[in-house]
Design a protein around this motif. Structure first.
Motif: not given
Length: 174
Positions: A95-117
């Motif tokens: 998050g903006p404060a530099g703290k983790p807000v979530a652990q996600v299954d899959l992410c694509v950084d360049d399109s800011r896409l999160i995929v959850e299974i």
């Protein structure tokens, strides 16, 4: 095609393929279940030193890192990589404060896409409610979140990857 024969073919392809095309070929072979990492590793051990053996060993080490995650998540990641989608497994979202807000299954950084299974426990009311809150938080940080059930992945991996690719392209164009 027997797994061992496919593994030999992959090791032969390593001699003439570029790093990226070879990685995509290997990822597709694993995702489509033509080969296994163990089968490919056995071929590398049998053949010992051959042209591109170092490239193949490095790729196997990279793919081994993915083994710590669920088989379903790993299958989706491998299939996405074979489709040219630069997906990462089990990533913290900060998050903006530099703290983790979530652990996600899959992410694509360049399109800011999160995929959850999602497994069946995500259908429990309290888990589904927590997922909705988490998804809203991630969206507020500029991420797009899409979810698939493990059953969707098992029934039609190609359709899941096609949808991920569609959203990825859409996000990149935005």
């Amino acid at each position: 095609m027997p797994l061992v024969s496919a593994s030999w073919a992959i090791s032969d392809a390593a001699k003439t393929s570029s790093g990226k095309s070879f990685a995509q070929l290997t990822a597709r072979g694993i995702g489509e279940r033509w080969i296994t990492l163990d089968g490919l590793r056995r071929v590398v051990e049998i053949r010992s030193v051959f042209p591109a053996s170092g490239k193949l060993r490095r790729l196997l080490d990279e793919l081994d890192e993915d083994l710590a995650y669920s088989g379903t998540e790993r299958r989706v990641a491998i299939a996405c990589r074979a489709a040219g989608i630069p997906v990462r497994l089990n990533q913290p979202i900060v998050g903006p404060a530099g703290k983790p807000v979530a652990q996600v299954d899959l992410c694509v950084d360049d399109s800011r896409l999160i995929v959850e299974i999602d497994g069946p426990h995500h259908w429990l009311p309290e888990v589904a409610a927590a997922d909705r809150v988490r998804d809203r938080r991630l969206r507020s940080l500029g991420w797009t979140v899409i979810r698939f059930s493990v059953y969707e992945v098992d029934e039609n991996l190609r359709a899941v990857v096609d949808e991920i690719a569609r959203v990825h392209r859409q996000q990149q164009a935005a």
